[in-house]
Design an enzyme around this catalytic site. Structure first.
Site, PDB file in Angstrom:
ATOM      1  N   THR A 180      -2.841  -2.979   1.979  1.00 19.67           N
ATOM      2  CA  THR A 180      -3.085  -2.525   0.634  1.00 19.67           C
ATOM      3  C   THR A 180      -4.759  -2.627   0.461  1.00 19.67           C
ATOM      4  O   THR A 180      -5.189  -3.804   0.304  1.00 19.67           O
ATOM      5  CB  THR A 180      -2.172  -3.109  -0.492  1.00 19.67           C
ATOM      6  OG1 THR A 180      -0.972  -3.252  -0.146  1.00 19.67           O
ATOM      7  CG2 THR A 180      -2.270  -2.281  -1.639  1.00 19.67           C
ATOM      8  N   ARG A 228       7.256   1.040   7.663  1.00 18.69           N
ATOM      9  CA  ARG A 228       6.739   0.426   8.733  1.00 18.69           C
ATOM     10  C   ARG A 228       7.156  -0.916   8.981  1.00 18.69           C
ATOM     11  O   ARG A 228       7.058  -1.403  10.228  1.00 18.69           O
ATOM     12  CB  ARG A 228       5.260   0.686   8.669  1.00 18.69           C
ATOM     13  CG  ARG A 228       4.301  -0.352   7.829  1.00 18.69           C
ATOM     14  CD  ARG A 228       3.036  -0.278   7.856  1.00 18.69           C
ATOM     15  NE  ARG A 228       2.519   0.966   7.684  1.00 18.69           N
ATOM     16  CZ  ARG A 228       1.157   1.312   6.957  1.00 18.69           C
ATOM     17  NH1 ARG A 228       0.246   0.463   6.993  1.00 18.69           N
ATOM     18  NH2 ARG A 228       0.689   2.464   6.331  1.00 18.69           N
ATOM     19  N   HIS A 230      -4.298 -11.507  -1.373  1.00 16.41           N
ATOM     20  CA  HIS A 230      -4.781 -10.414  -0.427  1.00 16.41           C
ATOM     21  C   HIS A 230      -5.943 -11.340   0.286  1.00 16.41           C
ATOM     22  O   HIS A 230      -6.660 -11.513  -0.074  1.00 16.41           O
ATOM     23  CB  HIS A 230      -5.075  -9.230  -1.038  1.00 16.41           C
ATOM     24  CG  HIS A 230      -4.993  -8.074   0.255  1.00 16.41           C
ATOM     25  ND1 HIS A 230      -6.047  -7.950   1.091  1.00 16.41           N
ATOM     26  CD2 HIS A 230      -4.089  -7.083   0.200  1.00 16.41           C
ATOM     27  CE1 HIS A 230      -5.458  -6.968   1.844  1.00 16.41           C
ATOM     28  NE2 HIS A 230      -4.458  -6.449   1.280  1.00 16.41           N
ATOM     29  N   GLU A 287      -1.540  -8.956 -10.662  1.00 17.34           N
ATOM     30  CA  GLU A 287      -2.150  -9.733  -9.547  1.00 17.34           C
ATOM     31  C   GLU A 287      -3.469  -9.013  -9.430  1.00 17.34           C
ATOM     32  O   GLU A 287      -3.803  -8.058  -8.977  1.00 17.34           O
ATOM     33  CB  GLU A 287      -0.947  -9.382  -8.530  1.00 17.34           C
ATOM     34  CG  GLU A 287      -1.612 -10.365  -7.234  1.00 17.34           C
ATOM     35  CD  GLU A 287      -0.694 -10.057  -5.977  1.00 17.34           C
ATOM     36  OE1 GLU A 287       0.761  -9.962  -6.470  1.00 17.34           O
ATOM     37  OE2 GLU A 287      -0.814 -10.259  -5.073  1.00 17.34           O
ATOM     38  N   ARG A 330       7.589  -0.171   1.906  1.00 18.27           N
ATOM     39  CA  ARG A 330       6.735   1.174   2.156  1.00 18.27           C
ATOM     40  C   ARG A 330       7.431   2.332   2.330  1.00 18.27           C
ATOM     41  O   ARG A 330       8.399   2.328   2.935  1.00 18.27           O
ATOM     42  CB  ARG A 330       5.442   0.836   3.211  1.00 18.27           C
ATOM     43  CG  ARG A 330       4.650  -0.351   3.016  1.00 18.27           C
ATOM     44  CD  ARG A 330       3.591  -0.505   4.024  1.00 18.27           C
ATOM     45  NE  ARG A 330       2.477   0.690   4.004  1.00 18.27           N
ATOM     46  CZ  ARG A 330       1.258   0.458   3.475  1.00 18.27           C
ATOM     47  NH1 ARG A 330       0.972  -0.779   3.277  1.00 18.27           N
ATOM     48  NH2 ARG A 330       0.378   1.299   3.090  1.00 18.27           N
ATOM     49  N   HIS A 376       7.204  -5.970   0.775  1.00 22.06           N
ATOM     50  CA  HIS A 376       6.733  -4.656   0.456  1.00 22.06           C
ATOM     51  C   HIS A 376       7.630  -3.616   1.227  1.00 22.06           C
ATOM     52  O   HIS A 376       7.580  -3.375   2.148  1.00 22.06           O
ATOM     53  CB  HIS A 376       5.040  -4.727   0.826  1.00 22.06           C
ATOM     54  CG  HIS A 376       4.467  -3.358   0.476  1.00 22.06           C
ATOM     55  ND1 HIS A 376       3.046  -3.260   0.874  1.00 22.06           N
ATOM     56  CD2 HIS A 376       4.733  -2.168  -0.353  1.00 22.06           C
ATOM     57  CE1 HIS A 376       2.775  -2.118   0.253  1.00 22.06           C
ATOM     58  NE2 HIS A 376       4.139  -1.261  -0.278  1.00 22.06           N
ATOM     59  N   ASN A 406       4.615 -13.714   1.465  1.00 22.17           N
ATOM     60  CA  ASN A 406       5.106 -12.334   1.978  1.00 22.17           C
ATOM     61  C   ASN A 406       5.334 -12.442   3.499  1.00 22.17           C
ATOM     62  O   ASN A 406       4.561 -12.680   4.307  1.00 22.17           O
ATOM     63  CB  ASN A 406       3.541 -11.370   1.833  1.00 22.17           C
ATOM     64  CG  ASN A 406       3.897  -9.979   2.135  1.00 22.17           C
ATOM     65  OD1 ASN A 406       4.404  -9.862   3.222  1.00 22.17           O
ATOM     66  ND2 ASN A 406       3.066  -9.371   1.377  1.00 22.17           N
ATOM     67  N   HIS A 434       5.102  -9.153   7.575  1.00 23.39           N
ATOM     68  CA  HIS A 434       4.423  -9.263   9.070  1.00 23.39           C
ATOM     69  C   HIS A 434       5.598  -9.796  10.090  1.00 23.39           C
ATOM     70  O   HIS A 434       5.476  -9.664  11.114  1.00 23.39           O
ATOM     71  CB  HIS A 434       3.123 -10.021   9.233  1.00 23.39           C
ATOM     72  CG  HIS A 434       2.129  -8.788   8.547  1.00 23.39           C
ATOM     73  ND1 HIS A 434       1.818  -7.564   9.007  1.00 23.39           N
ATOM     74  CD2 HIS A 434       1.195  -9.292   7.368  1.00 23.39           C
ATOM     75  CE1 HIS A 434       0.819  -7.158   8.195  1.00 23.39           C
ATOM     76  NE2 HIS A 434       0.768  -8.238   7.067  1.00 23.39           N
ATOM     77  N   GLU A 469       7.400  -5.534  -3.696  1.00 24.60           N
ATOM     78  CA  GLU A 469       6.267  -4.736  -3.717  1.00 24.60           C
ATOM     79  C   GLU A 469       6.500  -3.193  -3.628  1.00 24.60           C
ATOM     80  O   GLU A 469       7.045  -2.736  -2.207  1.00 24.60           O
ATOM     81  CB  GLU A 469       5.337  -5.297  -2.758  1.00 24.60           C
ATOM     82  CG  GLU A 469       3.747  -5.094  -3.548  1.00 24.60           C
ATOM     83  CD  GLU A 469       2.875  -5.954  -2.200  1.00 24.60           C
ATOM     84  OE1 GLU A 469       3.212  -7.251  -2.038  1.00 24.60           O
ATOM     85  OE2 GLU A 469       2.197  -5.332  -1.643  1.00 24.60           O
TER      86      GLU A 469
HETATM   87  N1  PXP Z   1      -0.369  -9.271  -2.663  1.00 18.64           N
HETATM   88  C1  PXP Z   1      -0.203  -7.946  -2.384  1.00 18.64           C
HETATM   89  C2  PXP Z   1      -0.112  -7.138  -3.625  1.00 18.64           C
HETATM   90  C3  PXP Z   1      -0.362  -7.307  -1.207  1.00 18.64           C
HETATM   91  O1  PXP Z   1      -0.097  -5.883  -1.090  1.00 18.64           O
HETATM   92  C4  PXP Z   1      -0.579  -8.207  -0.117  1.00 18.64           C
HETATM   93  C5  PXP Z   1      -0.569  -7.411   1.230  1.00 18.64           C
HETATM   94  O2  PXP Z   1       0.720  -6.889   1.585  1.00 18.64           O
HETATM   95  C6  PXP Z   1      -0.621  -9.629  -0.438  1.00 18.64           C
HETATM   96  C7  PXP Z   1      -0.513 -10.166  -1.679  1.00 18.64           C
HETATM   97  C8  PXP Z   1      -0.825 -10.570   0.594  1.00 18.64           C
HETATM   98  O3  PXP Z   1      -2.117 -10.241   1.519  1.00 18.64           O
HETATM   99  P1  PXP Z   1      -2.092 -11.060   2.999  1.00 18.64           P
HETATM  100  O4  PXP Z   1      -1.019 -10.486   3.989  1.00 18.64           O
HETATM  101  O5  PXP Z   1      -3.351 -10.504   3.341  1.00 18.64           O
HETATM  102  O6  PXP Z   1      -2.133 -12.244   2.585  1.00 18.64           O
END
Ligand code: PXP
Length: 250
Positions: A104, A52, A194, A154, A48, A46, A10, A13, A73
């Site tokens: 999330t 953001r 997550h 998931e 949003r 993602h 992901n 960030h 996402e």
């Molecule tokens: N899976 C989903 C559905 C998420 O919303 C997120 C966070 O955006 C992640 C995985 C990844 O989480 P993390 O950034 O804490 O590794």
């Protein structure tokens, strides 16, 4: 024979840092391509409602050049449905979304919105998009996901990742194991994510009914010190080690 374990990276960030100054760098698409070369099996972005971090042009640019797959996402809104149908990512993961949350925070309430989600999934399915529902490790929610015809779930691993002590962590892990095995027995493909980090991912990667792990924050944080390719390679190495060489003592 054990099933392989896949890593979805992901890159939200990376976009968070870019958006802090509103410029062009660091580019999450550039990061996504680096992650692919380092061994990521897919990339999650993602989009949003408040934009953001990831912007519409990020998903458009990445969808046009990915050599792995895009997991888009989104929240289950009409705006996002139109975008998904235009971009046609390989996967869509539906998540709950609140404007005020930092990330999330919990899984989707599939039971409470079965009809709406069933229709939403079938719209995406019509475009050959593989739909996943982000849910807590809860049997009733898993049954609802299967009932509405979602092929993938998931599992939210946040409570496991944030456990305050070993007892809590063991209980959350046991929940995830039984939820994953149950979903698998219903014919669902099971992903999880997550809060997964270098020091807690192996217990999750060991669970043989899990197909893919989605990781963002810890990889982007590690990338500040080692670069993203090193971070991705190390995460994947830990996952593969846990999947194929795990012992009860790991
Ligand atoms: N899976 C989903 C559905 C998420 O919303 C997120 C966070 O955006 C992640 C995985 C990844 O989480 P993390 O950034 O804490 O590794």
């Amino acid at each position: 024979m054990k099933q392989p374990i896949f890593l979805g990276v992901n890159v939200d960030h990376v976009a968070t840092v870019r958006q802090a100054r509103g410029g062009l760098y660091p580019d999450p698409v550039h990061a996504a391509l680096q992650a692919e070369i380092a061994g990521a099996d897919g990339i999650t972005m993602h989009l949003r409602e408040d934009r953001r971090h990831i912007q519409d042009h990020d998903i458009e640019r990445f969808a046009a050049c990915t050599q792995s797959k895009l997991n888009l996402e989104i929240a289950a809104t009409e705006e996002m449905l139109a975008i998904a149908k235009k971009i046609k990512p390989h996967d869509v993961c539906i998540v709950p979304e609140k404007r005020e949350e930092l990330t999330t925070e919990g899984g989707l309430d599939v039971i409470g919105q079965q009809n709406k989600l069933a229709e939403y999934c079938s719209e995406l399915h019509n475009d050959d998009i593989f739909v996943s529902l982000f849910i807590d490790p809860n049997e009733a929610q898993i049954e609802a996901a299967a009932r509405i015809g979602a092929p993938v779930i998931e599992i939210h691993t946040g409570r496991y990742a944030e456990a305050k002590n070993d007892t809590e962590r063991a209980a959350e892990l046991a929940n995830i194991v039984s939820a994953s095995d149950y979903a698998y027995s219903l014919g669902l493909l099971v992903n999880a994510g997550h809060g997964l980090q270098f020091n807690n991912i192996q217990r999750i990667a060991e669970i043989e009914t899990i197909h893919e792990l989605n990781v963002g924050h810890s990889l982007v944080a590690r990338a500040m010190y080692t670069g993203l390719p090193e971070a991705v390679k190390e995460m994947k190495r830990l996952m593969v080690e846990a999947r194929y060489f795990s012992s009860p003592a790991l």
